[in-house]
Design an enzyme around this catalytic site. Structure first.
Site, PDB file in Angstrom:
ATOM      1  N   LEU A 124       0.829  -1.211   0.000  1.00  0.00           N
ATOM      2  CA  LEU A 124       0.000   0.000   0.000  1.00  0.00           C
ATOM      3  C   LEU A 124       0.867   1.266   0.000  1.00  0.00           C
ATOM      4  O   LEU A 124       0.419   2.347   0.346  1.00  0.00           O
ATOM      5  CB  LEU A 124      -0.958  -0.005   1.200  1.00  0.00           C
ATOM      6  N   SER A 127       6.266   3.211   1.791  1.00  0.00           N
ATOM      7  CA  SER A 127       7.544   3.879   1.499  1.00  0.00           C
ATOM      8  C   SER A 127       7.329   5.171   0.730  1.00  0.00           C
ATOM      9  O   SER A 127       7.928   6.198   1.060  1.00  0.00           O
ATOM     10  CB  SER A 127       8.473   3.003   0.652  1.00  0.00           C
ATOM     11  N   GLU A 159      14.198   6.542  -4.030  1.00  0.00           N
ATOM     12  CA  GLU A 159      13.916   5.106  -3.850  1.00  0.00           C
ATOM     13  C   GLU A 159      14.774   4.254  -4.803  1.00  0.00           C
ATOM     14  O   GLU A 159      15.320   3.231  -4.414  1.00  0.00           O
ATOM     15  CB  GLU A 159      12.424   4.835  -4.059  1.00  0.00           C
ATOM     16  N   ASP A 171       3.537   5.194  -7.361  1.00  0.00           N
ATOM     17  CA  ASP A 171       3.228   5.320  -5.936  1.00  0.00           C
ATOM     18  C   ASP A 171       3.454   6.746  -5.431  1.00  0.00           C
ATOM     19  O   ASP A 171       2.630   7.303  -4.704  1.00  0.00           O
ATOM     20  CB  ASP A 171       4.080   4.338  -5.118  1.00  0.00           C
TER      21      ASP A 171
HETATM   22  C1  GLA Z   1       5.179  -1.432  -7.046  1.00  0.00           C
HETATM   23  C2  GLA Z   1       6.002  -0.286  -7.652  1.00  0.00           C
HETATM   24  C3  GLA Z   1       5.164   0.508  -8.653  1.00  0.00           C
HETATM   25  C4  GLA Z   1       4.502  -0.404  -9.681  1.00  0.00           C
HETATM   26  C5  GLA Z   1       3.802  -1.575  -8.988  1.00  0.00           C
HETATM   27  C6  GLA Z   1       3.260  -2.585  -9.970  1.00  0.00           C
HETATM   28  O1  GLA Z   1       4.154  -0.912  -6.274  1.00  0.00           O
HETATM   29  O2  GLA Z   1       6.465   0.561  -6.628  1.00  0.00           O
HETATM   30  O3  GLA Z   1       5.958   1.492  -9.261  1.00  0.00           O
HETATM   31  O4  GLA Z   1       5.439  -0.855 -10.611  1.00  0.00           O
HETATM   32  O5  GLA Z   1       4.656  -2.249  -8.082  1.00  0.00           O
HETATM   33  O6  GLA Z   1       2.249  -2.049 -10.731  1.00  0.00           O
END
Ligand code: GLA
Length: 389
Positions: A124, A127, A159, A171
């Site tokens: 979720l 980070s 990251e 994210d």
């Molecule tokens: C993780 C990564 C995202 C994306 C998803 C898969 O959450 O941090 O950038 O690639 O996996 O959709």
């Protein structure tokens, strides 16, 4: 925890009042998985669980951190920023400070209290929420002129380059730029975005944490990224103009698929059709066709399971349980996969029965007790306390 309480805790630790509180949410992706690092489309929402950062300046150039959940403190000097050898939680704050300094932003010391409500290791984006909250804390305290897209890029860079996880941009983008009651459609190539008002009256998104944590997930994630790069190289023999899988149309794929090695064929098929599903979801949601959108969620899961091969038996079981329950319009794994969460689109009046069924069937079969989060599509990061109280 409420604002007054956070301020009280801060005062107890730092013997002074904070000047700012920044909140950055976690996210859940509705559809569009593993498409972000292929320059494709994604459709996440921010969730109503936040990383709270309670902060004030100091004048000795040090970053002091106290995390309320771990009950641990950490400290580093802005003059000498390196990742910790033990890969400690403070690497996120170190990484953000480093990318800001490297990009030429002038920042100084900061005394920080962290309280995160975003579940960790569940997929979720706890980070990303920490990265965005840290970056905004520096921005507020040191009046940095920095545009939203630049913030998401720098947070991702921290990251990728500092923490060493090769994630895409989804994210960080969702944690910063989401809008309450809306889904966020992102074109990850040009970093343009649109909001889709979610009219899902009578329905909700329910997130279920499978409680499966896969140690392998990071290396498998990087392996998928490599396979996508290999796939682009391979396809360039037939389609020299492409630079990423985003450029491959369904027609191209169908035309050349018989020449492709089996594994690459499966990976490309997932990305090409998943991008199409995101675009279709965008259209369906704009017209409030939530049943059709639910169908696309199921298709996405099937593809992640069979073609991209990032599911897990436990996640498949959670999706299957959804299919048999009345009132469930769609379900799929969300996030990177290999463990983590499943998201359901479910009629409000059926939520309790679905939970009961999962607790019964899933727990019996796997011995795991899943956790549920009923989430509200929320707004992106914001300043909760601004200036001297
Ligand atoms: C993780 C990564 C995202 C994306 C998803 C898969 O959450 O941090 O950038 O690639 O996996 O959709």
């Amino acid at each position: 925890m409420n604002k007054e309480n956070l301020i009280k805790q801060y005062k107890a630790i730092y013997k002074k009042f904070p000047t700012h509180i920044i909140r950055a949410p976690g996210r859940v992706n509705l559809i569009g998985e593993h498409t972000d690092y292929n320059d494709g489309f994604v459709l996440p929402i921010a969730i109503d669980r936040y990383t709270n950062m309670i902060v004030s300046q100091n004048d000795d150039g040090k970053i002091r951190l106290y995390d309320l959940k771990y009950k641990e403190s950490e400290e580093f000097d802005l003059k000498n920023i390196k990742p910790t050898q033990q890969k400690k939680w403070s690497d996120y704050q170190r990484g953000i400070a480093k990318v800001l300094l490297d990009a030429g932003y002038e920042i100084g010391g900061m005394d920080v209290l962290i309280f995160s409500e975003v579940p960790e290791g569940a997929g979720l984006s706890s980070s990303a929420s920490i990265e965005i909250a840290t970056l905004l804390s520096f921005k507020e305290l040191y009046d940095l002129e920095i545009k939203p897209i630049e913030i998401t890029k720098l947070a991702r860079k921290a990251e990728n380059d500092f923490v060493g996880v090769e994630c895409g941009i989804m994210d960080q983008f969702a944690s910063l730029l989401s809008k309450e009651g809306n889904a966020l459609f992102i074109d990850c190539r040009i970093l343009e975005y649109k909001y889709i008002p979610l009219s899902i009256q009578g329905y909700s998104f329910l997130v279920c944490n499978s409680m499966v944590k896969r140690k392998l997930s990071e290396s498998s994630y990087n392996q998928r990224k490599q396979e996508c790069r290999d796939a682009v190289k391979f396809l360039q023999k037939y389609l020299p103009e492409i630079t990423s899988l985003r450029d491959v149309s369904i027609n191209d794929f169908e035309k050349y698929k018989s020449f492709l090695p089996d594994t690459l064929k499966k990976r490309i098929e997932h990305i090409v059709y998943e991008n199409e599903r995101v675009i279709q979801s965008y259209r369906e949601l704009l017209q409030d066709n939530i049943e059709r959108f639910g169908g696309l969620m199921y298709q996405s899961h099937q593809s992640l399971k069979e073609l991209y091969e990032v599911s897990a038996e436990e996640l498949d079981l959670l999706v299957e349980i959804g299919k048999d329950e009345p009132g469930v319009l769609g379900a799929r794994l969300t996030g990177a996969g290999f463990g983590g969460c499943v998201i359901y689109l479910v009629k409000n009046s059926c939520i309790e029965k679905l939970k009961e069924k999962i607790l019964d069937v899933y727990s019996k079969k796997t011995g795991l007790i899943p956790q549920f989060y009923e989430i509200v599509p929320s707004g992106g990061a914001y300043v909760w306390l601004n200036g001297n109280r």
